[in-house]
Design an enzyme around this catalytic site. Structure first.
Site, short mmCIF file in Angstrom:
data_model
loop_
_atom_site.label_atom_id
_atom_site.label_comp_id
_atom_site.label_asym_id
_atom_site.label_seq_id
_atom_site.Cartn_x
_atom_site.Cartn_y
_atom_site.Cartn_z
N TYR A 126 0.80 -1.09 -0.04
CA TYR A 126 0.01 0.04 -0.05
C TYR A 126 0.80 1.24 0.12
O TYR A 126 0.36 2.37 -0.22
CB TYR A 126 -0.97 0.02 1.32
CG TYR A 126 -2.12 -1.03 1.00
CD1 TYR A 126 -1.64 -2.32 1.12
CD2 TYR A 126 -3.64 -0.67 0.86
CE1 TYR A 126 -2.85 -3.35 0.72
CE2 TYR A 126 -4.39 -1.53 0.51
CZ TYR A 126 -4.24 -2.81 0.69
OH TYR A 126 -5.14 -3.85 0.57
N LYS A 154 1.40 -16.14 2.53
CA LYS A 154 1.71 -16.90 1.35
C LYS A 154 3.07 -17.16 1.15
O LYS A 154 3.48 -16.71 0.21
CB LYS A 154 0.79 -16.05 0.14
CG LYS A 154 0.80 -16.73 -1.20
CD LYS A 154 -0.16 -17.87 -1.09
CE LYS A 154 -0.15 -18.78 -2.18
NZ LYS A 154 -0.74 -19.85 -2.13
N ASP A 198 -4.79 -18.64 0.79
CA ASP A 198 -5.97 -19.28 0.12
C ASP A 198 -6.83 -20.09 0.69
O ASP A 198 -7.87 -20.42 0.71
CB ASP A 198 -5.24 -19.84 -1.37
CG ASP A 198 -4.00 -20.48 -1.10
OD1 ASP A 198 -3.48 -20.53 0.08
OD2 ASP A 198 -3.40 -21.16 -1.86
N ASP A 249 -6.84 -6.90 4.22
CA ASP A 249 -7.88 -6.27 3.63
C ASP A 249 -8.93 -7.18 3.18
O ASP A 249 -10.29 -7.03 2.91
CB ASP A 249 -7.45 -5.18 2.41
CG ASP A 249 -8.14 -4.42 1.49
OD1 ASP A 249 -9.52 -4.18 2.07
OD2 ASP A 249 -7.80 -3.46 0.94
N ASP A 297 -12.98 -8.19 4.36
CA ASP A 297 -14.40 -8.25 3.62
C ASP A 297 -15.07 -9.71 3.53
O ASP A 297 -16.29 -9.61 3.65
CB ASP A 297 -14.08 -7.65 2.25
CG ASP A 297 -14.16 -6.34 1.98
OD1 ASP A 297 -14.25 -5.53 2.82
OD2 ASP A 297 -14.84 -5.80 0.87
#
Ligand code: ATP
Length: 355
Positions: A134, A191, A224, A248, A252
Protein backbone atom coordinates in the site's frame (compact mmCIF):
# COMPACT_ATOMS: atom_id res chain seq x y z
CA UNK A 1 -13.99 10.57 33.88
CA UNK A 2 -12.79 13.71 32.10
CA UNK A 3 -14.34 14.42 28.72
CA UNK A 4 -12.58 12.77 25.80
CA UNK A 5 -12.06 14.88 22.68
CA UNK A 6 -13.21 13.25 19.46
CA UNK A 7 -12.52 14.53 15.95
CA UNK A 8 -15.42 13.50 13.71
CA UNK A 9 -14.71 13.25 9.97
CA UNK A 10 -17.81 11.93 8.22
CA UNK A 11 -16.16 12.26 4.78
CA UNK A 12 -18.06 11.26 1.65
CA UNK A 13 -20.98 9.21 0.40
CA UNK A 14 -22.72 7.11 3.03
CA UNK A 15 -20.16 8.32 5.59
CA UNK A 16 -22.20 11.53 5.72
CA UNK A 17 -25.32 9.52 6.55
CA UNK A 18 -24.06 6.89 8.99
CA UNK A 19 -21.68 9.01 11.10
CA UNK A 20 -24.42 11.42 12.30
CA UNK A 21 -26.29 8.36 13.59
CA UNK A 22 -23.21 7.17 15.48
CA UNK A 23 -22.79 10.68 16.92
CA UNK A 24 -26.42 10.74 18.11
CA UNK A 25 -26.07 7.34 19.76
CA UNK A 26 -22.94 8.45 21.65
CA UNK A 27 -24.81 11.54 22.86
CA UNK A 28 -27.84 9.51 23.94
CA UNK A 29 -25.79 6.95 25.88
CA UNK A 30 -24.26 9.79 27.88
CA UNK A 31 -20.66 9.19 26.79
CA UNK A 32 -18.26 11.77 28.23
CA UNK A 33 -17.12 13.02 24.85
CA UNK A 34 -16.73 16.38 23.19
CA UNK A 35 -17.10 15.99 19.43
CA UNK A 36 -15.60 18.36 16.86
CA UNK A 37 -16.67 17.99 13.21
CA UNK A 38 -14.12 18.25 10.40
CA UNK A 39 -15.08 18.92 6.77
CA UNK A 40 -12.28 16.88 5.13
CA UNK A 41 -13.57 15.04 2.07
CA UNK A 42 -14.56 15.43 -1.57
CA UNK A 43 -16.72 18.56 -1.12
CA UNK A 44 -13.88 20.42 0.56
CA UNK A 45 -11.36 19.18 -2.01
CA UNK A 46 -13.56 20.26 -4.92
CA UNK A 47 -14.10 23.67 -3.32
CA UNK A 48 -10.51 24.60 -2.42
CA UNK A 49 -8.25 21.69 -3.54
CA UNK A 50 -7.29 21.00 0.07
CA UNK A 51 -7.19 17.33 1.05
CA UNK A 52 -5.50 17.69 4.42
CA UNK A 53 -4.84 21.20 5.74
CA UNK A 54 -1.23 22.00 6.66
CA UNK A 55 -0.50 20.63 10.14
CA UNK A 56 -3.74 18.57 9.89
CA UNK A 57 -2.42 15.23 11.16
CA UNK A 58 -0.26 16.89 13.81
CA UNK A 59 -3.32 18.79 15.08
CA UNK A 60 -5.36 15.58 15.25
CA UNK A 61 -2.62 13.87 17.25
CA UNK A 62 -2.13 16.86 19.53
CA UNK A 63 -5.68 18.00 20.21
CA UNK A 64 -7.79 14.80 20.19
CA UNK A 65 -8.06 11.52 22.06
CA UNK A 66 -9.57 9.67 19.09
CA UNK A 67 -10.86 10.19 15.56
CA UNK A 68 -14.16 8.86 14.20
CA UNK A 69 -14.15 8.55 10.41
CA UNK A 70 -16.93 7.71 7.93
CA UNK A 71 -15.60 6.97 4.45
CA UNK A 72 -13.82 8.67 1.55
CA UNK A 73 -14.50 8.26 -2.14
CA UNK A 74 -16.56 10.27 -4.59
CA UNK A 75 -17.21 9.79 -8.32
CA UNK A 76 -16.50 13.52 -8.83
CA UNK A 77 -12.86 12.86 -7.81
CA UNK A 78 -11.92 9.95 -10.09
CA UNK A 79 -8.25 10.04 -9.02
CA UNK A 80 -9.37 9.40 -5.42
CA UNK A 81 -6.50 11.65 -4.40
CA UNK A 82 -8.30 13.07 -1.37
CA UNK A 83 -9.17 9.60 -0.07
CA UNK A 84 -5.56 8.45 -0.42
CA UNK A 85 -4.13 11.53 1.20
CA UNK A 86 -6.58 11.58 4.09
CA UNK A 87 -6.99 7.88 4.88
CA UNK A 88 -3.61 6.44 3.93
CA UNK A 89 -1.99 9.63 5.24
CA UNK A 90 -3.68 9.21 8.60
CA UNK A 91 -2.70 5.56 8.85
CA UNK A 92 0.91 6.11 7.82
CA UNK A 93 1.77 9.57 9.15
CA UNK A 94 0.08 8.94 12.50
CA UNK A 95 1.63 5.45 12.41
CA UNK A 96 -1.66 3.64 13.15
CA UNK A 97 -0.09 0.26 12.56
CA UNK A 98 -2.78 -2.06 13.89
CA UNK A 99 -6.00 -2.35 11.97
CA UNK A 100 -8.29 -4.29 14.29
CA UNK A 101 -11.46 -5.79 12.83
CA UNK A 102 -13.75 -7.80 15.12
CA UNK A 103 -15.96 -10.32 13.33
CA UNK A 104 -18.99 -11.21 15.36
CA UNK A 105 -22.29 -12.71 14.26
CA UNK A 106 -25.21 -11.12 16.12
CA UNK A 107 -27.99 -13.31 14.77
CA UNK A 108 -27.98 -16.57 12.82
CA UNK A 109 -30.25 -15.00 10.16
CA UNK A 110 -27.42 -12.63 9.14
CA UNK A 111 -24.96 -15.40 8.21
CA UNK A 112 -25.11 -16.81 4.68
CA UNK A 113 -23.74 -20.16 5.89
CA UNK A 114 -26.04 -23.02 6.87
CA UNK A 115 -26.19 -24.02 10.54
CA UNK A 116 -23.89 -21.29 11.85
CA UNK A 117 -24.92 -19.70 15.15
CA UNK A 118 -23.71 -16.47 16.81
CA UNK A 119 -21.47 -18.50 19.16
CA UNK A 120 -19.65 -19.88 16.09
CA UNK A 121 -18.43 -16.53 14.73
CA UNK A 122 -16.49 -14.41 17.22
CA UNK A 123 -12.97 -13.69 16.03
CA UNK A 124 -10.72 -10.68 15.52
CA UNK A 125 -8.43 -9.90 12.59
CA UNK A 126 -5.25 -7.86 13.11
CA UNK A 127 -4.18 -6.37 9.80
CA UNK A 128 -0.81 -4.65 9.44
CA UNK A 129 -1.76 -1.15 8.39
CA UNK A 130 1.30 0.81 7.32
CA UNK A 131 3.38 -1.42 5.01
CA UNK A 132 2.94 -4.11 2.36
CA UNK A 133 1.89 -3.10 -1.12
CA UNK A 134 0.00 0.00 0.00
CA UNK A 135 3.01 2.34 0.11
CA UNK A 136 2.79 2.66 -3.68
CA UNK A 137 6.47 1.90 -4.15
CA UNK A 138 7.53 0.72 -7.58
CA UNK A 139 6.93 2.08 -11.02
CA UNK A 140 5.98 1.55 -14.60
CA UNK A 141 8.47 1.25 -17.45
CA UNK A 142 7.68 1.53 -21.17
CA UNK A 143 4.11 2.49 -20.31
CA UNK A 144 1.55 1.94 -23.03
CA UNK A 145 3.85 -0.23 -25.13
CA UNK A 146 3.69 -4.00 -25.63
CA UNK A 147 6.84 -4.20 -23.47
CA UNK A 148 5.30 -2.39 -20.49
CA UNK A 149 6.63 -3.43 -17.07
CA UNK A 150 4.77 -2.65 -13.82
CA UNK A 151 6.44 -3.24 -10.46
CA UNK A 152 4.58 -2.94 -7.16
CA UNK A 153 6.84 -3.45 -4.16
CA UNK A 154 5.74 -5.34 -1.06
CA UNK A 155 7.45 -3.69 1.90
CA UNK A 156 7.87 -5.71 5.11
CA UNK A 157 10.11 -4.40 7.87
CA UNK A 158 11.24 -6.30 10.92
CA UNK A 159 9.80 -3.54 13.13
CA UNK A 160 6.47 -3.47 11.28
CA UNK A 161 6.00 -7.24 11.31
CA UNK A 162 7.06 -7.63 14.92
CA UNK A 163 4.79 -4.96 16.35
CA UNK A 164 1.59 -6.20 14.68
CA UNK A 165 2.28 -9.82 15.63
CA UNK A 166 3.11 -8.80 19.21
CA UNK A 167 -0.05 -6.74 19.43
CA UNK A 168 -2.16 -9.69 18.27
CA UNK A 169 -0.61 -11.94 20.93
CA UNK A 170 -1.05 -9.31 23.65
CA UNK A 171 -4.69 -8.90 22.67
CA UNK A 172 -5.22 -12.67 22.68
CA UNK A 173 -3.66 -12.96 26.13
CA UNK A 174 -5.81 -10.22 27.63
CA UNK A 175 -9.19 -10.42 25.88
CA UNK A 176 -12.29 -12.49 26.17
CA UNK A 177 -14.89 -13.66 23.67
CA UNK A 178 -18.45 -12.35 23.85
CA UNK A 179 -19.48 -15.49 25.79
CA UNK A 180 -16.89 -14.68 28.48
CA UNK A 181 -14.44 -17.46 27.59
CA UNK A 182 -10.75 -16.64 27.13
CA UNK A 183 -9.21 -16.23 23.72
CA UNK A 184 -6.52 -18.86 23.24
CA UNK A 185 -5.17 -19.09 19.70
CA UNK A 186 -3.35 -16.79 17.26
CA UNK A 187 -3.35 -17.81 13.62
CA UNK A 188 -0.92 -16.20 11.21
CA UNK A 189 -2.06 -16.02 7.62
CA UNK A 190 0.43 -15.49 4.79
CA UNK A 191 1.49 -16.79 1.40
CA UNK A 192 5.00 -17.81 2.39
CA UNK A 193 5.04 -20.73 -0.03
CA UNK A 194 5.07 -18.27 -2.94
CA UNK A 195 6.31 -15.03 -1.36
CA UNK A 196 9.31 -16.59 0.33
CA UNK A 197 11.28 -13.47 1.34
CA UNK A 198 8.47 -11.57 3.04
CA UNK A 199 6.78 -14.76 4.19
CA UNK A 200 10.04 -15.99 5.70
CA UNK A 201 10.34 -12.85 7.81
CA UNK A 202 6.72 -13.20 9.02
CA UNK A 203 7.30 -16.89 9.83
CA UNK A 204 10.46 -16.23 11.86
CA UNK A 205 9.00 -13.31 13.79
CA UNK A 206 5.78 -15.22 14.49
CA UNK A 207 7.76 -18.06 16.11
CA UNK A 208 9.89 -15.64 18.13
CA UNK A 209 6.95 -13.67 19.46
CA UNK A 210 4.94 -16.83 20.18
CA UNK A 211 7.74 -18.10 22.43
CA UNK A 212 6.95 -15.30 24.87
CA UNK A 213 3.30 -16.45 25.12
CA UNK A 214 3.53 -20.18 25.94
CA UNK A 215 -0.12 -20.27 27.09
CA UNK A 216 -1.36 -19.24 23.60
CA UNK A 217 -1.77 -21.82 20.84
CA UNK A 218 -0.39 -20.95 17.43
CA UNK A 219 -1.60 -21.88 13.99
CA UNK A 220 -0.60 -21.03 10.44
CA UNK A 221 -2.62 -21.01 7.21
CA UNK A 222 -1.87 -19.87 3.71
CA UNK A 223 -4.29 -17.15 2.73
CA UNK A 224 -5.94 -19.23 0.00
CA UNK A 225 -6.65 -22.10 2.39
CA UNK A 226 -7.91 -19.66 5.01
CA UNK A 227 -10.43 -18.15 2.57
CA UNK A 228 -11.83 -21.59 1.83
CA UNK A 229 -12.03 -22.44 5.52
CA UNK A 230 -13.80 -19.18 6.31
CA UNK A 231 -16.73 -20.07 4.07
CA UNK A 232 -16.64 -23.81 4.82
CA UNK A 233 -16.54 -23.57 8.61
CA UNK A 234 -15.53 -20.38 10.46
CA UNK A 235 -15.91 -21.95 13.91
CA UNK A 236 -12.22 -22.44 14.74
CA UNK A 237 -11.07 -18.84 14.24
CA UNK A 238 -10.05 -16.80 17.28
CA UNK A 239 -7.31 -14.19 16.61
CA UNK A 240 -5.88 -13.84 13.09
CA UNK A 241 -2.83 -11.73 12.24
CA UNK A 242 -1.81 -10.93 8.69
CA UNK A 243 -0.32 -8.35 6.36
CA UNK A 244 -1.98 -5.29 4.89
CA UNK A 245 -3.34 -6.75 1.65
CA UNK A 246 -4.45 -10.15 2.95
CA UNK A 247 -6.09 -8.36 5.90
CA UNK A 248 -7.97 -6.10 3.51
CA UNK A 249 -9.29 -9.06 1.55
CA UNK A 250 -10.11 -11.52 4.31
CA UNK A 251 -11.96 -8.92 6.39
CA UNK A 252 -14.39 -8.20 3.54
CA UNK A 253 -14.93 -11.95 3.30
CA UNK A 254 -15.33 -12.11 7.08
CA UNK A 255 -17.80 -9.21 6.99
CA UNK A 256 -19.95 -11.46 4.81
CA UNK A 257 -20.22 -13.87 7.76
CA UNK A 258 -21.69 -11.19 10.02
CA UNK A 259 -24.27 -9.70 7.67
CA UNK A 260 -22.21 -7.75 5.17
CA UNK A 261 -20.22 -4.55 5.08
CA UNK A 262 -22.97 -2.62 6.84
CA UNK A 263 -22.30 -4.52 10.07
CA UNK A 264 -18.51 -4.39 10.30
CA UNK A 265 -16.50 -2.10 12.61
CA UNK A 266 -12.79 -1.38 12.75
CA UNK A 267 -10.08 0.47 14.64
CA UNK A 268 -6.75 1.83 13.41
CA UNK A 269 -4.57 1.83 16.50
CA UNK A 270 -1.20 2.80 17.79
CA UNK A 271 -1.23 2.01 21.51
CA UNK A 272 -0.73 5.19 23.51
CA UNK A 273 -1.33 7.50 20.56
CA UNK A 274 -4.46 9.14 19.12
CA UNK A 275 -6.15 6.35 17.19
CA UNK A 276 -8.76 6.30 14.44
CA UNK A 277 -12.01 4.34 14.21
CA UNK A 278 -13.97 3.71 11.00
CA UNK A 279 -16.59 1.29 9.68
CA UNK A 280 -15.12 -1.32 7.32
CA UNK A 281 -17.31 -0.21 4.42
CA UNK A 282 -16.38 2.58 2.05
CA UNK A 283 -18.38 5.50 0.69
CA UNK A 284 -20.65 3.21 -1.40
CA UNK A 285 -21.56 5.79 -4.10
CA UNK A 286 -24.38 3.67 -5.62
CA UNK A 287 -26.42 3.83 -2.41
CA UNK A 288 -25.29 7.23 -1.08
CA UNK A 289 -27.87 9.93 -0.35
CA UNK A 290 -30.81 7.51 -0.41
CA UNK A 291 -31.23 6.90 3.34
CA UNK A 292 -30.70 3.16 2.80
CA UNK A 293 -27.16 2.59 4.13
CA UNK A 294 -26.91 0.48 7.25
CA UNK A 295 -25.67 2.70 10.11
CA UNK A 296 -24.83 -0.19 12.46
CA UNK A 297 -21.22 -0.62 11.28
CA UNK A 298 -20.61 3.04 12.16
CA UNK A 299 -22.51 2.76 15.46
CA UNK A 300 -20.57 -0.37 16.46
CA UNK A 301 -17.38 1.48 15.49
CA UNK A 302 -18.33 4.28 17.89
CA UNK A 303 -18.83 1.64 20.60
CA UNK A 304 -15.36 0.24 19.86
CA UNK A 305 -13.93 3.74 20.20
CA UNK A 306 -15.66 4.32 23.54
CA UNK A 307 -14.39 0.98 24.86
CA UNK A 308 -10.86 1.94 23.75
CA UNK A 309 -11.22 5.23 25.65
CA UNK A 310 -12.27 3.38 28.81
CA UNK A 311 -16.05 3.81 28.52
CA UNK A 312 -16.84 0.11 28.57
CA UNK A 313 -20.34 0.31 30.04
CA UNK A 314 -21.43 2.86 27.41
CA UNK A 315 -19.92 0.64 24.70
CA UNK A 316 -21.76 -2.40 26.04
CA UNK A 317 -25.07 -0.51 26.12
CA UNK A 318 -24.64 0.48 22.48
CA UNK A 319 -23.76 -3.07 21.42
CA UNK A 320 -26.74 -4.43 23.34
CA UNK A 321 -29.06 -1.94 21.61
CA UNK A 322 -27.75 -2.88 18.15
CA UNK A 323 -28.11 -6.54 19.06
CA UNK A 324 -31.73 -5.90 20.06
CA UNK A 325 -32.40 -3.97 16.84
CA UNK A 326 -31.07 -6.90 14.83
CA UNK A 327 -33.18 -9.36 16.84
CA UNK A 328 -36.33 -7.28 16.35
CA UNK A 329 -35.47 -6.53 12.68
CA UNK A 330 -35.42 -2.78 13.35
CA UNK A 331 -32.82 -2.53 10.60
CA UNK A 332 -32.11 -1.39 7.09
CA UNK A 333 -32.94 -3.61 4.11
CA UNK A 334 -29.42 -5.04 3.61
CA UNK A 335 -29.93 -7.14 6.75
CA UNK A 336 -33.61 -7.83 6.31
CA UNK A 337 -35.43 -4.85 7.86
CA UNK A 338 -37.56 -2.09 6.39
CA UNK A 339 -36.11 1.00 8.09
CA UNK A 340 -34.06 3.79 6.56
CA UNK A 341 -30.60 4.85 7.78
CA UNK A 342 -32.06 7.60 9.98
CA UNK A 343 -34.87 5.48 11.36
CA UNK A 344 -32.59 2.54 12.24
CA UNK A 345 -30.16 4.98 13.90
CA UNK A 346 -33.00 6.66 15.79
CA UNK A 347 -34.24 3.29 17.04
CA UNK A 348 -30.83 2.54 18.58
CA UNK A 349 -30.54 6.12 19.89
CA UNK A 350 -33.86 5.80 21.72
CA UNK A 351 -32.97 2.38 23.01
CA UNK A 352 -29.72 3.55 24.63
CA UNK A 353 -31.37 6.74 25.93
CA UNK A 354 -34.07 4.74 27.73
CA UNK A 355 -31.77 2.00 28.98
P1 ATP B 1 -15.17 2.95 -1.68
O1 ATP B 1 -14.56 3.20 -3.02
O2 ATP B 1 -15.34 4.19 -0.87
O3 ATP B 1 -14.47 1.86 -0.92
P2 ATP B 1 -17.10 1.08 -2.67
O4 ATP B 1 -18.47 1.29 -3.18
O5 ATP B 1 -16.06 0.54 -3.56
O6 ATP B 1 -16.65 2.42 -1.94
P3 ATP B 1 -18.04 -0.05 -0.26
O7 ATP B 1 -18.50 1.29 0.10
O8 ATP B 1 -17.26 -0.73 0.79
O9 ATP B 1 -17.14 -0.01 -1.51
O10 ATP B 1 -19.33 -0.89 -0.60
C1 ATP B 1 -19.52 -1.84 -1.63
C2 ATP B 1 -21.01 -2.16 -1.64
O11 ATP B 1 -21.39 -2.79 -0.42
C3 ATP B 1 -21.89 -0.93 -1.72
O12 ATP B 1 -22.09 -0.49 -3.03
C4 ATP B 1 -23.17 -1.40 -1.08
O13 ATP B 1 -23.94 -2.16 -1.98
C5 ATP B 1 -22.67 -2.33 0.01
N1 ATP B 1 -22.52 -1.59 1.30
C6 ATP B 1 -21.41 -1.08 1.81
N2 ATP B 1 -21.65 -0.46 2.97
C7 ATP B 1 -22.97 -0.60 3.21
C8 ATP B 1 -23.84 -0.15 4.25
N3 ATP B 1 -23.40 0.55 5.30
N4 ATP B 1 -25.15 -0.46 4.14
C9 ATP B 1 -25.61 -1.16 3.11
N5 ATP B 1 -24.85 -1.60 2.10
C10 ATP B 1 -23.53 -1.33 2.14
Amino acid sequence: MSQKRIAVIAGDGIGKEVIPQAVNVMGAVGAAVEMTPFDWGADRYLADKVTVPPDGFAALARDFDAILVGAFGDPRVPSNIHAKEILLGMRCQMDLYANVRPVRLMDASLCPLKGIEPKDVDFVVFRENTEGVYGDLGGVFKKGTPDEVAIQEDVNTRKGVERIISYAFEYCASSKKVDGSSRRRVLMCDKSNAMTHAGGLWQRVFKEVAAAFPQIETQHMYVDALCMQMVRDPRGFDVIVTNNMFGDIITDLAAGLQGGLGMAASANLHPGKTSMFEPVHGSAPPIAGKNIANPFGAILTAAMMLAHLGMTSEAQKIEAAVFEAVRQKKTTADIGGTLGTREAGEWVTEKVANH
